[in-house]
Write a protein that holds these residues in place. Sequence first.
Motif, short mmCIF file in Angstrom:
data_model
loop_
_atom_site.label_atom_id
_atom_site.label_comp_id
_atom_site.label_asym_id
_atom_site.label_seq_id
_atom_site.Cartn_x
_atom_site.Cartn_y
_atom_site.Cartn_z
N PRO A 105 14.62 6.75 -0.90
CA PRO A 105 13.51 5.91 -1.35
C PRO A 105 12.65 6.59 -2.41
CG PRO A 105 12.93 6.94 0.73
CD PRO A 105 14.37 7.35 0.43
N ARG A 106 12.05 5.77 -3.25
CA ARG A 106 11.00 6.22 -4.17
C ARG A 106 9.64 5.95 -3.55
NH1 ARG A 106 12.73 6.93 -9.42
NH2 ARG A 106 14.90 6.36 -9.75
N GLN B 265 5.10 7.31 -3.52
CA GLN B 265 4.00 8.20 -3.92
C GLN B 265 3.96 9.43 -3.02
OE1 GLN B 265 0.01 6.71 -4.38
NE2 GLN B 265 0.71 4.64 -4.92
N PRO C 264 -1.34 11.43 -7.59
CA PRO C 264 -0.03 11.40 -6.92
C PRO C 264 1.12 11.27 -7.92
CG PRO C 264 -1.36 9.46 -6.36
CD PRO C 264 -2.22 10.33 -7.19
N TRP D 185 0.87 11.65 2.62
CA TRP D 185 -0.09 11.08 1.68
C TRP D 185 -0.62 9.72 2.13
CZ3 TRP D 185 -3.76 11.41 -1.59
CH2 TRP D 185 -3.98 10.51 -2.64
N LEU E 262 5.40 3.07 4.28
CA LEU E 262 6.55 3.20 3.39
C LEU E 262 7.34 4.48 3.67
CD1 LEU E 262 5.34 1.88 -0.08
CD2 LEU E 262 6.04 0.64 1.96
N PHE F 174 11.94 2.09 4.97
CA PHE F 174 12.97 1.84 3.96
C PHE F 174 14.36 1.72 4.57
CE2 PHE F 174 11.98 6.30 4.35
CZ PHE F 174 13.22 6.91 4.51
N TYR G 118 -5.23 4.86 -4.75
CA TYR G 118 -3.88 4.99 -5.31
C TYR G 118 -2.85 4.15 -4.53
CZ TYR G 118 -5.71 8.97 -7.93
OH TYR G 118 -6.43 9.77 -8.78
N VAL G 119 -3.03 4.07 -3.23
CA VAL G 119 -2.05 3.44 -2.34
C VAL G 119 -2.64 2.15 -1.77
CG1 VAL G 119 -0.72 3.73 -0.22
CG2 VAL G 119 -1.25 5.74 -1.62
N LEU H 253 -1.41 3.17 -10.67
CA LEU H 253 -0.22 3.88 -11.16
C LEU H 253 0.69 2.90 -11.90
CD1 LEU H 253 0.39 6.10 -8.00
CD2 LEU H 253 -0.31 6.90 -10.26
N TYR I 131 3.68 1.77 -11.74
CA TYR I 131 4.49 0.75 -11.05
C TYR I 131 3.63 -0.36 -10.48
CZ TYR I 131 3.46 2.49 -6.26
OH TYR I 131 2.85 2.84 -5.07
N LEU I 132 2.31 -0.19 -10.45
CA LEU I 132 1.40 -1.21 -9.95
C LEU I 132 0.58 -1.84 -11.08
CD1 LEU I 132 0.16 0.60 -6.72
CD2 LEU I 132 1.84 -1.25 -6.87
N HIS J 298 4.11 -2.88 -4.03
CA HIS J 298 4.01 -1.61 -3.30
C HIS J 298 4.88 -1.65 -2.04
CE1 HIS J 298 2.41 2.13 -1.82
NE2 HIS J 298 2.10 1.55 -0.68
N SER K 259 8.36 -1.04 -2.91
CA SER K 259 8.59 0.03 -3.89
C SER K 259 9.52 1.11 -3.38
CB SER K 259 7.25 0.65 -4.31
OG SER K 259 6.61 1.28 -3.20
N ASN K 260 9.63 1.23 -2.08
CA ASN K 260 10.55 2.23 -1.49
C ASN K 260 11.90 1.60 -1.15
OD1 ASN K 260 9.78 0.64 0.64
ND2 ASN K 260 9.50 2.34 2.08
#
Lengths: 430, 430
Positions: A179-180, A182, A191, A245, A254, A258, B157-158, B290, B292-293, B345, B348-349
Motif C-alpha cells: 500500500p501507499r 502517509q 509527512p 502517524w 489505512l 488495505f 494532513y490526514v 498533500l 494526492y488530496l 484518502h 489511497s492505500n
Amino acid sequence: MSYWHTDETHDPARTSWVASAQDHGDFPIQNLPYGLFSPADEAPRAGVAIGDAILDLAACVGAGLIDCAPLLEGQLNALMALPVAERIALRRRISALLSDPAHRPAVEPLLHRAADCTLHLPARIGDYSDFYVGIHHANNIGRQFRPDNPLLPNYKYVPIGYHGRASSIRPSGDPLVRPRGQRKPPDAEVPLVGPTARLDYELELGVWIGAGNDLGSPIPIGEAADHVAGFCLLNDWSARDFQAWEYQPLGPFLAKNFHSTISPWVVTPEAMAPFRIAQPARPDGDPAPLPYLSDADDQAYGALALTLEVYLSTQAMRDAELSPMRLSQGPASNMYWTVSQIVTHHASNGCNLMPGDLLGSGTISAPTRDGYGSLMEISSGGREPISLPSGETRCFLEDGDEVTLRATASAPGNVSIGFGECRATVVPAR
Amino acid sequence: MSYWHTDETHDPARTSWVASAQDHGDFPIQNLPYGLFSPADEAPRAGVAIGDAILDLAACVGAGLIDCAPLLEGQLNALMALPVAERIALRRRISALLSDPAHRPAVEPLLHRAADCTLHLPARIGDYSDFYVGIHHANNIGRQFRPDNPLLPNYKYVPIGYHGRASSIRPSGDPLVRPRGQRKPPDAEVPLVGPTARLDYELELGVWIGAGNDLGSPIPIGEAADHVAGFCLLNDWSARDFQAWEYQPLGPFLAKNFHSTISPWVVTPEAMAPFRIAQPARPDGDPAPLPYLSDADDQAYGALALTLEVYLSTQAMRDAELSPMRLSQGPASNMYWTVSQIVTHHASNGCNLMPGDLLGSGTISAPTRDGYGSLMEISSGGREPISLPSGETRCFLEDGDEVTLRATASAPGNVSIGFGECRATVVPAR
C-alpha cells in the motif's frame, strides 16, 4: 456445553477411505472443515476438506446423501447460522459418508482434487472486528508506541477491540499489493507519501460468528460458545509507518484496511472439541474478569491447544530452492481473553453480531522472541534485523516475500488437525 | 465535472402535478431522492420521494415507464453503482414523469402516501467508515479528552477516520436501546458495569458510495466525486462514559457500535448540484493538502451549502404538547476536508470501496455553542446543563428523549431541498 462435545467423529481409530486423509497434517477425517470452492471454472459451492481432496457438499445434497438445504447456497452464512445440534448432526453424517466404505461408490464421484480447485472466502463477511487479546503482543507493541505506558489501565478489564475492514479480506493465495500512504519520519517536517517502508504481518486467530443476536440483546457468557461457527487463521497485514502517524485518536485505519488474508477453511468448534483446554490462570495481582465476562466452564475449557507458526520465503530463497524459514512458533493460549469473552464483550452493549461476521484475536505472541507474532516485535521496531538462509536480512517485508501462517491442534490420545495455509505474497505498489 | 451538472430538473419554475410537492421543504420536484420502501405489508422496493408521496419505481419499470433494471432489486446497491451519466438520465426521466401532466394518468396509480409506508435502509451496507472532519468538534472533544493536546499533529494532513459497525445502522424511526457497558469514574477503583450515564447524539453527514474501486487501485481526487451516490443524515449515537474508558489505544468500539440512525432517503449528487460551494479557505498557517488530496475543482465546488439542525423532544415536552427544541444549527461547510478528499484518502492505500458503503463525516460543529453537534460539546462535558421549555435540564440524553436531525440545502435562485428526518427515541436499557 456443546463446546466439549465429543463423539465417534473424534475417534482416533476412525479412518477414511480417502487414502490421502491418513496422517494428513491438516485434514484427517477428524477435522472436516467447511469451505467454498470452485472445481475448475465452475460456480462456487460448499465443500469439506478431506486429505488432499474436497467433497462437493452441494452435490451430496443433490444426490440425496445429505439433507441440509443451507449447503445449496453460494455462501456458507446460512450453514454457519445452523443451531449447534444440527451442525453436530451434519458433521456425523459427513464423517460416516467418508469413513464407511459402503458409501464409497456413491460419494467418491463427488470428490475433487484440492489442487485443481479454487478456494473462496467462505462467507459474505458483514462486519469484521479485530481484538487485541495477545497480551505479550500488546506489551511489546505498547512499549514501542508508548515506552512509559505499554499496557493501558483498561487492558485487564476490557477485551480491547476495534472495527476493521470487511471488503478487503481475501482468501489465502491472493497477492497483496504494497500500500501507499502517509508516513512521517521524526525528522521530516511534513509527512511523506509513498509505498510503506514498514510492511508487516500479524499472526491472528480468526473466529467465525454463527448464530447472531438481535440488536439491543447481549449474549450471556454462558451462551457465547454457541454463537461461534468456526475458526481460521488471519494475517492482519499492517503498515507500521502509516499506523504510527495516523492512529491517534481514533485507532488504526489505512494502516490495516488495505488487505487481510484468511485461511479459507472453517474449522468447526466440533472439530476443536478435543483440543479445548483451561484458560491459563491470570498472573497474581491481575483483576478477576468482571461478572459479565466470568464463567466457570469458559475458564475450564475456553482456551485452545493450538500451535501457531509463521514462515517466510523470499524470492531469493525460492530461487535458491531454500525452504521457507520459520519465524515464530507459539501457543494460541497466549490470549488474555477467551473467544467466548470477546464474543460476549462485543455484544454486551447490544451490538448485533451476524452469521458470517469475522472476529480477529489480535496478534498472538509468546513471551519470547521465537514466538513473536509480527516483525515489528521480532525486529524490535526495525532495529534488529533477522538473518535469512539466503544471506538476506529483514526488518520488514520486501516485495516478493511470501508469508505463510499455520496452525495445528494437538492433544494426547487424539489425532492432530490443522487449519491449512494462510499465505500471501507481497507484490510491488501500483 | 458531473458534480456541477445542472439541467431542466433543477429549474426553479418546474412544478409537479403532485400537489404536495409544491413548497415541500424536503421533497419538491427538484430533489427526487431514492429510498427503499414498503407500502403496508408488501415487500420492499425502490421508490422516490415527491412531496408527501412515494412513487414506486419498481412498478414504473414494470409498467414500461422507466427502463432501469437495477430498480427491480430489493436493495439500492446496484442503482448506486450506476455510472453518473445513467443516473442523470434516470433523474431526468423521473422528473419528466412527475412534472408533465401528460404522464399523470399512467403514473398517479403508482404513488403511495408516504405516511402509510415503511422506509428501510436503502442499501446493504458492506462497510461503514466514520471520519472526524468537523474541525470545531475535533477541537472541542479533543480539549475534553486531552486538555493540553486537543488537535493532534496529524489532523491537518490526514483526514482522520476509523471503521464503524455496519450491522447496527438503522433507519430513522427505529428506537434506540440504551446500551450497557463498562465505565470507570475517576474515583472508582474498578470499572462499573451498567447502562450508560452519558448517552449522546452526533450530528453527521452520511455519504453513500456508488461505483467502487478494485482492491489495490486508489481513486484519484479528480475522480472521487463520481464514486459518490448520495447523501443522508447520520446520528452516530455515542456513550461518552464507555468511550473515555475504552478508546485507547485502538479507538472507539462499544461506545459507538450499538446503534446508528440514518435518514432513509438518498439525496443524490445530481440533486445537490446547485448547492455546491467553494471549500472554505484553510486558516492562515495551515498546511496545504498533500498533492494526492489537492484538486482545483474540488476546492471550487467541493463543499455543500447545507444547513444542519438538531431538535430534542423529551417525554415531558410531548406530554405538555411543547414543540421540539432546536439544540443547534450550523453549516455543513465546517468540514475541514471535502467529501472527495475523504473518499480519495480512504482508497489511497488501495482499500476497496463498494457500492452501498456508507461514510460518515464525523460530528459537524460550528465554532459557537449554538452550532455544536453533540451534547458533549453543548454541555461542556456534562458540566453546563441546558434548560428545556418543560423546565427540565439535560447534560446527556434520558430515556424517552427523541432526537431529530434535519438538513436543508439552499442557494440563491434555486428551490431549497431537504433530507427528511433522521429521528430516534431512546428506550430503557434491557
